[in-house]
Motif scaffolding. Structure first.
Motif, short mmCIF file in Angstrom:
data_model
loop_
_atom_site.label_atom_id
_atom_site.label_comp_id
_atom_site.label_asym_id
_atom_site.label_seq_id
_atom_site.Cartn_x
_atom_site.Cartn_y
_atom_site.Cartn_z
N ALA A 1 -1.89 -2.46 -3.29
CA ALA A 1 -1.74 -3.39 -2.18
C ALA A 1 -1.73 -4.83 -2.67
CB ALA A 1 -2.86 -3.18 -1.17
N VAL B 1 1.62 3.21 -3.97
CA VAL B 1 0.28 3.67 -4.36
C VAL B 1 0.41 4.84 -5.34
CG1 VAL B 1 -1.81 4.85 -3.56
CG2 VAL B 1 -0.91 2.90 -2.27
N GLU B 2 1.35 5.74 -5.10
CA GLU B 2 1.55 6.87 -6.00
C GLU B 2 2.01 6.38 -7.38
OE1 GLU B 2 4.19 9.70 -4.27
OE2 GLU B 2 2.89 10.13 -2.55
N THR C 1 -5.37 2.32 -5.24
CA THR C 1 -4.93 2.01 -3.88
C THR C 1 -5.08 0.53 -3.58
OG1 THR C 1 -5.56 4.22 -3.13
CG2 THR C 1 -5.26 2.54 -1.44
N GLN D 1 1.63 -5.70 -4.33
CA GLN D 1 2.68 -5.91 -3.34
C GLN D 1 2.50 -7.23 -2.60
OE1 GLN D 1 2.95 -1.84 -1.27
NE2 GLN D 1 5.09 -2.34 -1.77
N TYR E 1 8.89 -2.22 -1.40
CA TYR E 1 8.69 -0.82 -1.74
C TYR E 1 7.82 -0.16 -0.68
CZ TYR E 1 9.15 2.56 -5.62
OH TYR E 1 9.51 3.62 -6.43
N ASP E 2 8.09 1.10 -0.38
CA ASP E 2 7.25 1.82 0.57
C ASP E 2 5.80 1.80 0.07
OD1 ASP E 2 6.94 3.90 2.86
OD2 ASP E 2 5.99 4.83 1.11
N PRO E 3 4.86 1.30 0.88
CA PRO E 3 3.47 1.16 0.41
C PRO E 3 2.85 2.45 -0.10
CG PRO E 3 3.80 -0.08 2.42
CD PRO E 3 5.04 0.73 2.22
N ASP E 4 3.07 3.55 0.61
CA ASP E 4 2.49 4.84 0.17
C ASP E 4 3.09 5.28 -1.15
OD1 ASP E 4 0.86 4.98 2.42
OD2 ASP E 4 2.32 6.11 3.58
N ALA E 5 4.39 5.11 -1.29
CA ALA E 5 5.05 5.47 -2.54
C ALA E 5 4.59 4.59 -3.68
CB ALA E 5 6.57 5.37 -2.38
#
Length: 206
Positions: free
Chosen positions: A90, A72-73, A86, A93, A66-70
């Motif tokens: 991490a 986090v959201e 945050t 994941q 999964y996209d890390p920034d997405a």
């Protein structure tokens, strides 16, 4: 998803969350990972909240890529799954990547073929985010509630594998047992505070 048992767990004290924990070993591991610095039932309600917000299935491979920034959201919500979204995103994941690479995305592979409690403890201790205490508690949880009982599992999970104890999430089967576990933890916290305070008083008096 690999079934863990037919009887539903009661760790999150929420029907949909506990149903997911009961059937999905990855969700159970993520709940255990989240179980720090927030109430236990909030931690174990985290996986179902994440699953509802994600695009795609909640499994190790999908979470790992999964996209890390997405992601986090997803964890941040609102409401946030954890007080440190945050950092926990991490960690989740990283755990998912480990399961994807070492167990081909099959979380129950951690315990499906173990020969001993020490082997199970070693596998859990190798998981990102699982320290010695967390690994022992999870061994006890598997043994007490999921009937995963390789030779020596009680010894490997000591002191959490003890029968009749209310020391950890491994002993939570309903609201009453949750209250007992919470009381035990509060008592332990008071003991630790007294131990810390004692040498401080001695230093001042000296």
């Amino acid at each position: 998803m690999t079934s863990t048992r037919s009887k539903k767990l009661c760790l999150a004290q929420q029907p949909d969350a506990d149903e997911m924990l009961s059937r999905d070993p990855f969700a159970l591991l993520v709940g255990m990972l989240l179980d720090q610095q927030i109430p236990m039932e909030r931690a174990f309600a985290g996986p179902v909240a994440i699953a509802k917000r994600m695009d795609g299935p909640f499994d190790p491979s999908t979470v790992a890529h999964y996209d890390p920034d997405a992601f986090v959201e997803v964890v941040a919500g609102p409401p946030a799954v954890h007080r440190f979204p945050t950092a926990m995103a991490a960690r989740i994941q990283t755990l998912a990547k480990h399961l994807d690479e070492e167990y081909s995305g099959n979380a129950s592979g951690l315990w499906s073929d173990v020969k001993s409690g020490d082997d199970l403890l070693a596998r859990l201790s190798a998981l990102p985010g699982f320290g010695a205490q967390k690994a022992k508690i999870f061994v006890a949880l598997l043994g007490k509630q999921l009937k995963v009982r390789p030779r020596g599992w009680r010894e490997a999970s000591e002191p959490y594998g003890e029968d009749g104890a209310y020391k950890s999430v491994a002993d939570v089967i309903d609201v009453a047992s949750l209250v007992k576990v919470r009381q035990f933890k509060q008592e332990q916290q008071l003991v630790r505070q007294r131990v810390v305070a004692r040498p401080l008083r001695q230093t001042r008096n000296g």
